[in-house]
Motif scaffolding. Structure first.
Motif, PDB file in Angstrom:
ATOM      1  N   GLN A 178     -66.534 -14.266 -31.784  1.00 33.45           N
ATOM      2  CA  GLN A 178     -66.758 -15.703 -31.737  1.00 33.45           C
ATOM      3  C   GLN A 178     -68.240 -16.050 -31.770  1.00 33.45           C
ATOM      4  O   GLN A 178     -69.098 -15.232 -31.430  1.00 33.45           O
ATOM      5  N   VAL A 179     -68.510 -17.296 -32.181  1.00 29.76           N
ATOM      6  CA  VAL A 179     -69.858 -17.841 -32.123  1.00 29.76           C
ATOM      7  C   VAL A 179     -69.804 -19.197 -31.429  1.00 29.76           C
ATOM      8  O   VAL A 179     -68.761 -19.863 -31.417  1.00 29.76           O
ATOM      9  N   LEU A 180     -70.910 -19.577 -30.848  1.00 30.34           N
ATOM     10  CA  LEU A 180     -71.046 -20.890 -30.225  1.00 30.34           C
ATOM     11  C   LEU A 180     -72.022 -21.701 -31.065  1.00 30.34           C
ATOM     12  O   LEU A 180     -73.130 -21.238 -31.360  1.00 30.34           O
ATOM     13  N   LEU A 181     -71.595 -22.880 -31.477  1.00 27.95           N
ATOM     14  CA  LEU A 181     -72.408 -23.735 -32.324  1.00 27.95           C
ATOM     15  C   LEU A 181     -72.863 -24.959 -31.535  1.00 27.95           C
ATOM     16  O   LEU A 181     -72.106 -25.510 -30.737  1.00 27.95           O
ATOM     17  N   ARG A 182     -74.081 -25.373 -31.792  1.00 27.40           N
ATOM     18  CA  ARG A 182     -74.577 -26.666 -31.284  1.00 27.40           C
ATOM     19  C   ARG A 182     -74.737 -27.576 -32.486  1.00 27.40           C
ATOM     20  O   ARG A 182     -75.438 -27.236 -33.451  1.00 27.40           O
ATOM     21  N   VAL A 183     -74.045 -28.710 -32.441  1.00 32.26           N
ATOM     22  CA  VAL A 183     -74.101 -29.665 -33.548  1.00 32.26           C
ATOM     23  C   VAL A 183     -74.673 -30.977 -33.036  1.00 32.26           C
ATOM     24  O   VAL A 183     -74.550 -31.318 -31.858  1.00 32.26           O
ATOM     25  N   ARG A 184     -75.295 -31.713 -33.940  1.00 28.83           N
ATOM     26  CA  ARG A 184     -75.911 -32.993 -33.602  1.00 28.83           C
ATOM     27  C   ARG A 184     -75.159 -34.109 -34.310  1.00 28.83           C
ATOM     28  O   ARG A 184     -75.040 -34.112 -35.533  1.00 28.83           O
ATOM     29  N   CYS A 185     -74.635 -35.041 -33.513  1.00 28.09           N
ATOM     30  CA  CYS A 185     -73.952 -36.227 -34.044  1.00 28.09           C
ATOM     31  C   CYS A 185     -74.782 -37.427 -33.605  1.00 28.09           C
ATOM     32  O   CYS A 185     -74.715 -37.822 -32.432  1.00 28.09           O
ATOM     33  N   GLY A 186     -75.577 -37.997 -34.505  1.00 26.63           N
ATOM     34  CA  GLY A 186     -76.529 -39.014 -34.082  1.00 26.63           C
ATOM     35  C   GLY A 186     -77.501 -38.402 -33.101  1.00 26.63           C
ATOM     36  O   GLY A 186     -78.117 -37.370 -33.371  1.00 26.63           O
ATOM     37  N   GLU A 187     -77.621 -39.017 -31.908  1.00 26.68           N
ATOM     38  CA  GLU A 187     -78.491 -38.470 -30.864  1.00 26.68           C
ATOM     39  C   GLU A 187     -77.713 -37.630 -29.858  1.00 26.68           C
ATOM     40  O   GLU A 187     -78.269 -37.210 -28.849  1.00 26.68           O
ATOM     41  N   THR A 188     -76.449 -37.383 -30.135  1.00 26.29           N
ATOM     42  CA  THR A 188     -75.581 -36.674 -29.196  1.00 26.29           C
ATOM     43  C   THR A 188     -75.355 -35.238 -29.641  1.00 26.29           C
ATOM     44  O   THR A 188     -75.025 -34.988 -30.795  1.00 26.29           O
ATOM     45  N   ALA A 189     -75.538 -34.293 -28.714  1.00 21.25           N
ATOM     46  CA  ALA A 189     -75.293 -32.877 -29.000  1.00 21.25           C
ATOM     47  C   ALA A 189     -73.927 -32.474 -28.458  1.00 21.25           C
ATOM     48  O   ALA A 189     -73.549 -32.828 -27.349  1.00 21.25           O
ATOM     49  N   LEU A 190     -73.170 -31.719 -29.268  1.00 24.83           N
ATOM     50  CA  LEU A 190     -71.892 -31.147 -28.855  1.00 24.83           C
ATOM     51  C   LEU A 190     -71.916 -29.650 -29.080  1.00 24.83           C
ATOM     52  O   LEU A 190     -72.705 -29.142 -29.887  1.00 24.83           O
ATOM     53  N   LEU A 191     -71.043 -28.949 -28.382  1.00 29.57           N
ATOM     54  CA  LEU A 191     -70.862 -27.512 -28.586  1.00 29.57           C
ATOM     55  C   LEU A 191     -69.485 -27.266 -29.195  1.00 29.57           C
ATOM     56  O   LEU A 191     -68.526 -27.970 -28.898  1.00 29.57           O
ATOM     57  N   ALA A 192     -69.405 -26.246 -30.042  1.00 31.27           N
ATOM     58  CA  ALA A 192     -68.124 -25.834 -30.633  1.00 31.27           C
ATOM     59  C   ALA A 192     -68.050 -24.314 -30.594  1.00 31.27           C
ATOM     60  O   ALA A 192     -69.024 -23.633 -30.946  1.00 31.27           O
ATOM     61  N   ARG A 193     -66.912 -23.785 -30.177  1.00 34.69           N
ATOM     62  CA  ARG A 193     -66.699 -22.336 -30.202  1.00 34.69           C
ATOM     63  C   ARG A 193     -65.681 -22.015 -31.289  1.00 34.69           C
ATOM     64  O   ARG A 193     -64.534 -22.481 -31.224  1.00 34.69           O
TER      65      ARG A 193
END
Length: 362
Positions: A319-334
């Motif tokens: 698995q990998v952990l991703l950090r994505v940027r939606c506007g000014e908001t950061a989310l994580l996805a595994r």
């Protein structure tokens, strides 16, 4: 963090199996959560701030007042430190009723404002109807609310809370959490809060210190620490990000509310929160997936565009952990490494986020 910190904590203290060694500069308002597994040094820090244990090479400064400075040979005893301390167990006096316990706290201060402070605490924590009740007739949640009010009655400069929900069952924890959130929102008093509960951390923290074996592995604003993919908060099933938004719409037809945030909108089950309310949401990495095209014909209705910021190896090599940027908001996805390869995503790639589940915290 801007401005001068209200709380400086530098100390060294030998513990069984490790050395507690921290140098912390903490904000002067809101809730700072000391977070980590049992035995990581959280309660020891609290006890040193309170003067219940004496650390080595220590300097503790609260609201500009030095409580301990070994270099200057300063050590204020606990009774001279303007603090309120709430333990795991409420520790109320069994021979006194609720009013008697609260009056005991009020008498610890000679301030002419003490009576008003106590009344404010009673109203804040909703315990006015309990004043004549014997302590033995209180539920666990009621006992802790009384204990917190007694601590506030002393007009402290800082409130120390040592896992105040740990001794309660799940139902009583859910009973008292809204009162803690209300206190957190309405009081200007800085709070130092110890817990190993990820839920309490997400709901209450403004600032967090992640502790492990007596060392601070990460510290900072809770949003930044939780959304980091290479910090201690990224490990395990509780990895996720906090999102701040506003309730923008209510659908009576579908019993849903729409929360708008900087980056998109989220539809959630209607829990009665008023339109216009500011809310805090928690989105776990395991509940976030990615696609390279805008989703269509899917039951997952919360989706919005994003940009892939960074990639890290997760706890399992598949698995990998991703950090994505939606506007000014950061989310994580595994996601799996294979999925990342098949999607052809790399740092800077545009994609779409799909959010399967959202927790409305407050």
């Amino acid at each position: 963090m801007s401005g001068d910190p209200t709380l400086l904590v530098r100390l060294r203290l030998p513990r069984a199996g490790f050395l507690l060694d921290v140098d912390l500069r903490l904000p002067g308002s809101g809730a700072t959560v000391l977070f980590g597994p049992s035995g990581s040094g959280k309660t020891s820090i609290l006890r040193c701030v309170a003067g219940l244990e004496r650390a080595q090479d220590a300097r503790i400064v609260v609201d500009g007042e030095t409580w301990q400075d070994d270099a200057a040979r300063v050590f204020l005893p606990t009774h001279r430190r303007a603090l309120g301390y709430v333990f795991q167990e409420a520790s109320l006096f069994a021979h006194l009723d609720v009013r008697g316990n609260l009056e005991f706290g009020r008498k610890r201060t000679r301030s002419p404002e003490a009576a008003r402070t106590l009344q404010d605490a009673i109203e804040l924590l909703g315990i006015g109807h309990l004043l004549g009740r014997p302590v033995g007739q209180l539920s666990g949640g009621e006992r802790q609310r009384v204990a917190i009010a007694r601590a506030l009655a002393t007009r402290p400069r800082i409130l120390l809370l040592d896992e105040p929900l740990a001794a309660l069952d799940a139902a009583r924890r859910q009973e008292i959490l809204p009162w803690l959130e209300k206190m957190h929102t309405e009081l200007k008093l800085p709070m130092l809060y110890v817990t190993h509960s990820a839920d309490e951390l997400a709901r209450l923290a403004d600032h967090v210190v992640m502790l492990e074996q007596g060392r601070a592995k990460a510290a900072g604003p809770v949003d930044a620490v939780l959304s980091s993919i290479d910090g201690p908060a990224a490990a395990g099933e509780d990895a996720g990000a906090l999102v701040h938004g506003v309730v923008a719409e209510r659908s009576a037809e579908w019993q849903l509310i729409r929360v708008a945030f900087d980056g998109g909108n989220l539809w959630l089950r209607d829990s009665g929160v008023a339109v216009g309310s500011e809310v805090r949401l928690r989105i776990l990495a395991r509940d976030v997936s990615l696609t390279t095209r805008e989703p269509a014909d899917t039951s997952i209705q919360n989706h919005f565009p994003c940009m892939l910021e960074s990639v890290a190896v997760a706890s399992h090599p598949s698995q990998v952990l991703l950090r994505v940027r939606c506007g000014e908001t950061a989310l994580l996805a595994r996601i799996t490494r294979r999925a990342l390869f098949d999607l052809g995503l790399e740092t800077g790639s545009a994609a779409w986020v799909q959010v399967k589940s959202v927790a409305l915290l407050s």
